[in-house]
Design an enzyme around this catalytic site. Structure first.
Site, PDB file in Angstrom:
ATOM      1  N   ASP A  42      -2.804 -11.827  -0.368  1.00 27.21           N
ATOM      2  CA  ASP A  42      -2.712 -11.550   1.074  1.00 27.21           C
ATOM      3  C   ASP A  42      -2.551 -12.832   1.889  1.00 27.21           C
ATOM      4  OD1 ASP A  42      -2.628  -9.902   3.263  1.00 27.21           O
ATOM      5  OD2 ASP A  42      -4.803  -9.806   3.490  1.00 27.21           O
ATOM      6  N   GLU A  89      -0.152   1.893   1.555  1.00 28.96           N
ATOM      7  CA  GLU A  89      -0.178   1.827   3.028  1.00 28.96           C
ATOM      8  C   GLU A  89       0.874   0.864   3.582  1.00 28.96           C
ATOM      9  OE1 GLU A  89      -3.071   1.729   1.110  1.00 28.96           O
ATOM     10  OE2 GLU A  89      -3.323   3.857   1.554  1.00 28.96           O
ATOM     11  N   ASN A  90       1.415   0.021   2.737  1.00 26.17           N
ATOM     12  CA  ASN A  90       2.380  -0.980   3.232  1.00 26.17           C
ATOM     13  C   ASN A  90       3.714  -0.360   3.677  1.00 26.17           C
ATOM     14  OD1 ASN A  90       1.200  -3.564   0.948  1.00 26.17           O
ATOM     15  ND2 ASN A  90       0.692  -3.266   3.098  1.00 26.17           N
TER      16      ASN A  90
HETATM   17  C1  IPE Z   1      -3.455  -5.709   0.857  1.00 27.90           C
HETATM   18  O1  IPE Z   1      -3.081  -6.436   1.952  1.00 27.90           O
HETATM   19  C2  IPE Z   1      -2.239  -5.266   0.086  1.00 27.90           C
HETATM   20  C3  IPE Z   1      -1.508  -6.318  -0.602  1.00 27.90           C
HETATM   21  C4  IPE Z   1      -1.818  -7.571  -0.627  1.00 27.90           C
HETATM   22  C5  IPE Z   1      -0.346  -5.877  -1.318  1.00 27.90           C
HETATM   23  P1  IPE Z   1      -2.852  -5.761   3.375  1.00 27.90           P
HETATM   24  O2  IPE Z   1      -2.394  -6.843   4.277  1.00 27.90           O
HETATM   25  O3  IPE Z   1      -1.968  -4.577   3.257  1.00 27.90           O
HETATM   26  O4  IPE Z   1      -4.312  -5.258   3.733  1.00 27.90           O
HETATM   27  P2  IPE Z   1      -4.977  -4.992   5.146  1.00 27.90           P
HETATM   28  O5  IPE Z   1      -4.060  -4.083   5.921  1.00 27.90           O
HETATM   29  O6  IPE Z   1      -5.144  -6.311   5.803  1.00 27.90           O
HETATM   30  O7  IPE Z   1      -6.299  -4.373   4.813  1.00 27.90           O
HETATM   31  C1  IPE Z   2       0.455  -9.778   1.710  1.00 32.35           C
HETATM   32  O1  IPE Z   2       0.687 -10.508   2.859  1.00 32.35           O
HETATM   33  C2  IPE Z   2       1.710  -9.165   1.154  1.00 32.35           C
HETATM   34  C3  IPE Z   2       1.770  -7.712   1.319  1.00 32.35           C
HETATM   35  C4  IPE Z   2       0.846  -6.960   1.834  1.00 32.35           C
HETATM   36  C5  IPE Z   2       2.970  -7.062   0.861  1.00 32.35           C
HETATM   37  P1  IPE Z   2       0.717  -9.830   4.286  1.00 32.35           P
HETATM   38  O2  IPE Z   2       2.125  -9.457   4.595  1.00 32.35           O
HETATM   39  O3  IPE Z   2      -0.248  -8.727   4.381  1.00 32.35           O
HETATM   40  O4  IPE Z   2       0.295 -11.026   5.197  1.00 32.35           O
HETATM   41  P2  IPE Z   2      -0.696 -10.983   6.423  1.00 32.35           P
HETATM   42  O5  IPE Z   2      -1.960 -10.365   5.947  1.00 32.35           O
HETATM   43  O6  IPE Z   2      -0.031 -10.149   7.477  1.00 32.35           O
HETATM   44  O7  IPE Z   2      -0.853 -12.398   6.816  1.00 32.35           O
HETATM   45 MG    MG Z   3      -2.193  -8.675   4.890  1.00 33.65          MG
END
Ligand code: IPE
Ligand code: IPE
Ligand code: MG
Length: 274
Positions: A42, A89-90
């Protein structure tokens, strides 16, 4: 011993381990490494935004962290590495960002396949893979098939993964078996559930690493994390390097895992529950 480790971790790098890495390596007990490490990759978006770059450059930069982490875990002798790459959820994110993530996955698999094979690593995607776009599924099929006989380390790539849907899928398959008369509901126990998860047959993670300064599980490995040690850092995933992994491993070895028992002082942390 230390010399050996330094040589092992020099692999492929022009520069050997830094002084800090050498000092961490000297503290590491290779006989008590976690058997299974899980990582929530993350912080990519925030890393990019801090630099005035689009979020997608953060995802791109994160690929290098993954490469270094995979290699180091394999070299150290960790048996299972699970990395959270895309959650159920992404999909809520803008379409462009999701598209870039899928393209990066395909690019990663094509670029890394030789290295995965050279390092004897087996790729095992976990999640609802059937719902991914066709080009991503095709690249995954290629990588799974090319690496299927590799035995040094299993790399679980969590894609369209959610801990809750994993449990839903497990319940569905258990119920199907019961309805078909192949499973007595009275015989269902914790092992039945574990063996219907995407990680069936694998040990639960001993160590969970979450970079980026957030202190939550975000629907990751909900069943499997019941006694996992957590290690959080404010370092964003694109800045996560071998030194951070070594810090997490050294810290892990200082912990006392009790699994609900009272073995205080008897035994420090080890990768196996016994
Ligand atoms: C968790 O990160 C999922 C991955 C790293 C793939 P998110 O960025 O989606 O989690 P939240 O929304 O901050 O909890
Ligand atoms: C993790 O990085 C990668 C995925 C969840 C796919 P993020 O894209 O969630 O990065 P932040 O949390 O917004 O910085
Ligand atoms: Mg994130």
């Amino acid at each position: 011993m230390l010399k050996n480790l330094v040589r092992v971790l020099r692999g492929g790098r022009k520069k050997g381990p830094s002084l800090e890495e050498e000092s961490l390596l000297a503290q590491l007990d290779l006989t008590r490494l976690p058997r299974h490490v899980a990582i929530i990759m993350d912080g990519n978006g925030r890393w990019a935004q801090k630099r005035g770059l689009p979020r997608t450059s953060g995802h791109r930069a994160g690929v290098e962290s993954l490469r270094e982490t995979v290699r180091t875990c394999a070299e150290l002798g960790i048996g299972y590495l699970t990395v959270y790459a895309f959650s159920t959820e992404n999909w809520k994110r803008p379409r462009d960002e999701v598209d870039v993530l899928m393209d990066l996955l395909v690019e990663y698999l094509h670029r890394e396949i030789e290295e995965l094979c050279a390092n004897n690593i087996r790729l095992h995607p976990i999640g609802r893979i059937q719902e991914l776009p066709p080009h991503a599924r095709k690249a995954l099929e290629m990588a799974v098939s090319r690496t299927r006989n590799n035995q040094r380390m299993v790399l679980n790539l969590a894609l369209n993964y959610g801990g809750r849907v994993e449990l839903v899928d497990a319940v569905r398959s258990i119920v199907k078996e019961a309805l078909a008369g192949n499973l007595d509901p009275e015989q269902i126990n914790e092992f039945t559930i574990s063996s219907h998860l995407y990680t069936a047959g694998q040990p639960d993670p001993d160590l969970l690493i979450r970079p980026s300064g957030d202190y939550r599980v975000s629907n990751f490995l909900l069943w499997q994390l019941s006694y996992t040690e957590f290690w959080m850092t404010s370092v964003m995933w694109p800045d996560f390097r071998r030194v951070h992994l070594l810090q997490a491993l050294v810290d892990f070895q200082q912990r006392e895992r009790r699994f609900g028992g009272l073995n205080r002082g008897e035994k420090k942390c080890s990768g196996t529950e016994s």
